[in-house]
Scaffold this motif. Structure first.
Motif, mmCIF file in Angstrom:
data_model
loop_
_atom_site.group_PDB
_atom_site.id
_atom_site.type_symbol
_atom_site.label_atom_id
_atom_site.label_comp_id
_atom_site.label_asym_id
_atom_site.label_seq_id
_atom_site.Cartn_x
_atom_site.Cartn_y
_atom_site.Cartn_z
ATOM 1 N N ARG A 1 0.948 -1.211 0.123
ATOM 2 C CA ARG A 1 0.001 0.193 0.328
ATOM 3 C C ARG A 1 0.635 1.370 -0.292
ATOM 4 N NH1 ARG A 1 -3.492 -3.058 3.232
ATOM 5 N NH2 ARG A 1 -2.142 -2.116 5.447
ATOM 6 N N THR A 2 2.228 1.216 0.426
ATOM 7 C CA THR A 2 3.180 2.930 0.221
ATOM 8 C C THR A 2 3.215 2.541 -0.636
ATOM 9 O OG1 THR A 2 4.596 1.318 1.158
ATOM 10 C CG2 THR A 2 3.161 2.521 2.806
ATOM 11 N N ALA A 3 3.447 1.978 -1.866
ATOM 12 C CA ALA A 3 4.008 1.785 -3.328
ATOM 13 C C ALA A 3 3.829 3.062 -4.060
ATOM 14 C CB ALA A 3 3.830 0.815 -4.627
ATOM 15 N N THR A 4 4.754 4.073 -4.274
ATOM 16 C CA THR A 4 4.146 5.437 -4.588
ATOM 17 C C THR A 4 4.331 5.434 -6.073
ATOM 18 O OG1 THR A 4 6.551 6.454 -4.361
ATOM 19 C CG2 THR A 4 4.461 6.144 -2.770
ATOM 20 N N SER A 5 5.428 4.603 -6.381
ATOM 21 C CA SER A 5 5.962 4.635 -7.849
ATOM 22 C C SER A 5 6.974 3.187 -8.309
ATOM 23 C CB SER A 5 6.848 5.656 -8.723
ATOM 24 O OG SER A 5 7.701 5.477 -9.677
ATOM 25 N N ALA A 6 5.951 2.722 -9.428
ATOM 26 C CA ALA A 6 6.396 1.727 -9.990
ATOM 27 C C ALA A 6 6.738 0.906 -11.850
ATOM 28 C CB ALA A 6 5.079 -0.146 -9.902
ATOM 29 N N VAL A 7 8.330 1.303 -12.206
ATOM 30 C CA VAL A 7 8.396 1.428 -13.653
ATOM 31 C C VAL A 7 9.574 0.406 -13.707
ATOM 32 C CG1 VAL A 7 8.011 4.413 -12.760
ATOM 33 C CG2 VAL A 7 10.507 3.424 -12.729
ATOM 34 N N VAL A 8 9.739 0.292 -15.342
ATOM 35 C CA VAL A 8 10.429 -1.104 -15.673
ATOM 36 C C VAL A 8 11.664 0.509 -16.807
ATOM 37 C CG1 VAL A 8 10.678 -2.569 -17.389
ATOM 38 C CG2 VAL A 8 9.028 -2.615 -16.006
ATOM 39 N N ASP A 9 12.962 0.075 -16.371
ATOM 40 C CA ASP A 9 13.771 1.103 -16.640
ATOM 41 C C ASP A 9 14.781 0.143 -18.219
ATOM 42 O OD1 ASP A 9 14.129 2.865 -14.758
ATOM 43 O OD2 ASP A 9 15.752 1.957 -14.103
ATOM 44 N N ARG A 10 13.283 0.017 -19.351
ATOM 45 C CA ARG A 10 13.349 0.518 -20.937
ATOM 46 C C ARG A 10 14.411 1.144 -21.170
ATOM 47 N NH1 ARG A 10 10.909 0.185 -25.754
ATOM 48 N NH2 ARG A 10 11.083 -1.720 -26.898
ATOM 49 N N GLU A 11 15.245 -0.145 -21.458
ATOM 50 C CA GLU A 11 16.456 1.415 -22.371
ATOM 51 C C GLU A 11 15.722 1.503 -23.907
ATOM 52 O OE1 GLU A 11 17.484 -1.714 -21.260
ATOM 53 O OE2 GLU A 11 18.588 -1.745 -20.081
ATOM 54 N N ALA A 12 16.765 2.757 -24.075
ATOM 55 C CA ALA A 12 15.685 3.818 -25.440
ATOM 56 C C ALA A 12 16.303 2.969 -26.490
ATOM 57 C CB ALA A 12 16.564 5.298 -25.094
ATOM 58 N N SER A 13 16.987 2.317 -26.792
ATOM 59 C CA SER A 13 17.978 1.432 -28.124
ATOM 60 C C SER A 13 17.801 0.147 -27.419
ATOM 61 C CB SER A 13 18.395 2.603 -28.728
ATOM 62 O OG SER A 13 19.488 2.179 -28.725
ATOM 63 N N TYR A 14 17.700 -0.886 -28.906
ATOM 64 C CA TYR A 14 18.378 -2.274 -28.363
ATOM 65 C C TYR A 14 19.425 -2.193 -27.999
ATOM 66 C CZ TYR A 14 19.590 -7.105 -30.025
ATOM 67 O OH TYR A 14 20.049 -7.976 -30.324
ATOM 68 N N GLU A 15 20.569 -1.273 -28.974
ATOM 69 C CA GLU A 15 22.002 -1.579 -28.823
ATOM 70 C C GLU A 15 22.322 -0.912 -27.242
ATOM 71 O OE1 GLU A 15 20.913 -0.815 -32.573
ATOM 72 O OE2 GLU A 15 20.151 0.461 -31.032
ATOM 73 N N GLU A 16 21.456 0.122 -26.612
ATOM 74 C CA GLU A 16 21.543 -0.087 -25.000
ATOM 75 C C GLU A 16 21.268 -0.941 -23.674
ATOM 76 O OE1 GLU A 16 20.885 4.766 -24.233
ATOM 77 O OE2 GLU A 16 19.545 4.067 -26.452
ATOM 78 N N ARG A 17 20.944 -1.874 -24.660
ATOM 79 C CA ARG A 17 20.009 -3.120 -23.010
ATOM 80 C C ARG A 17 21.269 -3.750 -22.304
ATOM 81 N NH1 ARG A 17 16.677 -7.560 -26.652
ATOM 82 N NH2 ARG A 17 16.311 -7.248 -24.198
ATOM 83 N N LEU A 18 21.352 -4.032 -21.555
ATOM 84 C CA LEU A 18 21.686 -4.079 -20.666
ATOM 85 C C LEU A 18 21.739 -5.454 -20.097
ATOM 86 C CD1 LEU A 18 22.071 -1.487 -17.176
ATOM 87 C CD2 LEU A 18 23.569 -1.666 -19.571
ATOM 88 N N SER A 19 20.603 -6.190 -20.545
ATOM 89 C CA SER A 19 20.475 -7.678 -20.740
ATOM 90 C C SER A 19 19.044 -8.089 -21.435
ATOM 91 C CB SER A 19 19.945 -8.004 -18.828
ATOM 92 O OG SER A 19 19.300 -9.687 -18.505
ATOM 93 N N ASP A 20 18.425 -9.019 -21.607
ATOM 94 C CA ASP A 20 17.503 -9.493 -22.115
ATOM 95 C C ASP A 20 15.848 -8.854 -21.368
ATOM 96 O OD1 ASP A 20 18.549 -11.590 -20.021
ATOM 97 O OD2 ASP A 20 16.870 -12.690 -21.368
ATOM 98 N N HIS A 21 16.580 -8.273 -20.329
ATOM 99 C CA HIS A 21 15.304 -8.472 -18.919
ATOM 100 C C HIS A 21 15.841 -6.921 -18.987
ATOM 101 C CE1 HIS A 21 13.634 -12.605 -16.885
ATOM 102 N NE2 HIS A 21 15.102 -12.637 -17.317
ATOM 103 N N ALA A 22 14.518 -6.050 -18.169
ATOM 104 C CA ALA A 22 14.856 -4.633 -17.674
ATOM 105 C C ALA A 22 14.878 -4.653 -15.980
ATOM 106 C CB ALA A 22 13.804 -3.537 -18.505
ATOM 107 N N PRO A 23 15.053 -3.549 -15.562
ATOM 108 C CA PRO A 23 15.010 -3.351 -14.320
ATOM 109 C C PRO A 23 13.412 -3.453 -13.410
ATOM 110 C CG PRO A 23 16.646 -2.033 -14.532
ATOM 111 C CD PRO A 23 16.433 -2.875 -16.001
ATOM 112 N N VAL A 24 12.891 -3.755 -12.816
ATOM 113 C CA VAL A 24 12.105 -3.176 -12.524
ATOM 114 C C VAL A 24 12.242 -2.377 -10.933
ATOM 115 C CG1 VAL A 24 9.218 -3.682 -11.842
ATOM 116 C CG2 VAL A 24 10.957 -5.024 -13.373
ATOM 117 N N VAL A 25 11.663 -1.133 -11.168
ATOM 118 C CA VAL A 25 11.994 -0.371 -9.367
ATOM 119 C C VAL A 25 10.645 0.086 -8.676
ATOM 120 C CG1 VAL A 25 13.349 1.975 -8.900
ATOM 121 C CG2 VAL A 25 13.860 -0.055 -11.072
ATOM 122 N N VAL A 26 10.549 0.220 -8.129
ATOM 123 C CA VAL A 26 9.913 0.991 -6.972
ATOM 124 C C VAL A 26 9.911 1.812 -6.105
ATOM 125 C CG1 VAL A 26 7.818 -0.690 -5.816
ATOM 126 C CG2 VAL A 26 8.453 -2.233 -7.585
#
Length: 319
Positions: free
Chosen positions: A276-301
């Motif tokens: 109930r205290t979560a105020t923001s939940a985002v996925v840090d999807r990179e801007a382009s394929y070339e900038e990807r860090l992994s086949d997953h992206a970080p999920v940040v809450v």
């Protein structure tokens, strides 16, 4: 309190792609990693910056491995294997510590105990237990396996059966872990790669994936069974109830990333009070394929959750 979950698909590869820059600039209090896939002595120097590390590398070379990074050294660390590697911020060596669960590991999970799939920490600066999970990918049941229409050879449903055993055992584990955390005066949060897309909102091409591993009806039913307003809450879906996605995994192949043809398989599941205290939940999807860090992206809450006094006072119920 900012918490990230990130399947790095190999920490050494992620470092080459820019993991350190992401970590240094994201301002997370806790970062849970999956598929670290690196023997402890070969972890890249400085890759985790000033964070404390708790790492269950498992015993399968080049596979799995889960970790939790924290700002303060954890009050306690627990895993399924015989020991967890713990490194304090600024230290170069790792020490192995034995940490037992407060309850017996279920029979269904014992065969996975040495694979580096689960590690949990009691935070020293907040009354929360946070776990990092890497759940087996699985496969198709035998009756759905058709030679020539699969990426690999048919296995008679062995990988499917293995995953279903894990799911059965892990459902019981979640109940025990959540109750044990509550008994210590702590909220419980399990994050990581669950390798299941729960609903149609959680993958782009749901119409064509009804017979694919990760979206099988029985897998989705299992996911529903571990959620409830009184047990665990899917935090990202709580924050984004009507949104498709946000997806967290895309194939390296083809145009999946460019066209955002993804799956949401990385989750934050929290005890209700924390959720109930979560105020923001985002996925840090990179801007382009070339900038990807992994086949997953970080999920940040971000959680607006009160921290307890720092040591030596510590958290009530901690340890």
């Amino acid at each position: 309190m900012r918490v990230a979950s990130f399947n790095v698909n190999g920490i050494r590869a992620a470092q080459r792609r820019g993991f350190e820059e992401w970590l240094a600039g994201r301002g997370c209090d806790v970062v849970a990693l999956q598929e670290v896939r690196c023997p402890a002595p070969m972890l890249p120097e400085g890759v985790f910056g000033d964070y404390h590390l708790a790492y269950d590398q498992g015993t399968i070379n080049g596979r799995n491995g889960v970790a939790v990074l924290t700002r303060e050294r954890p009050a306690a660390v627990r895993a399924w294997g015989s020991g967890v590697l713990v490194r304090a911020s600024g230290e170069t060596h790792l020490e192995e510590e034995g940490h037992d669960l407060a309850w017996p590991l279920s029979r269904d999970l014992r065969r996975f105990a040495a694979e580096g799939r689960y590690v949990e920490v009691d935070l020293a600066d907040a009354p929360v237990t946070i776990a990092s999970l890497y759940l087996p990918k699985g496969g198709l049941p035998a009756e759905l396996q058709v030679p020539g229409r699969m990426r690999g050879e048919p296995d008679g449903g062995a990988k499917y059966d293995r995953k279903m055993r894990f799911l059965a055992g892990f459902a019981r584990h979640l109940t025990a872990a959540r109750r044990a955390s509550a008994s210590r005066g702590r909220e419980y949060l399990v994050v990581g790669d669950f390798n299941v897309a729960h609903t149609r909102q959680d993958l782009k091409n749901w119409r064509t994936n009804g017979r694919s591993e990760g979206f099988l009806p029985e897998e989705r039913e299992w996911f529903s069974s571990i959620l409830s307003p009184r047990s665990l809450v899917d935090v990202v879906r709580h924050v984004h109830p009507d949104e498709d996605g946000p997806y967290s995994w895309w194939s390296w192949m083809g145009q999946s990333f460019a066209k955002n043809v993804g799956w949401r398989i990385d989750y934050h599941l929290a005890s209700p009070r924390l959720a109930r205290t979560a105020t923001s939940a985002v996925v840090d999807r990179e801007a382009s394929y070339e900038e990807r860090l992994s086949d997953h992206a970080p999920v940040v809450v971000d959680y607006a959750f009160p921290a307890c006094p720092p040591p030596p006072g510590g958290c009530a119920g901690g340890g």
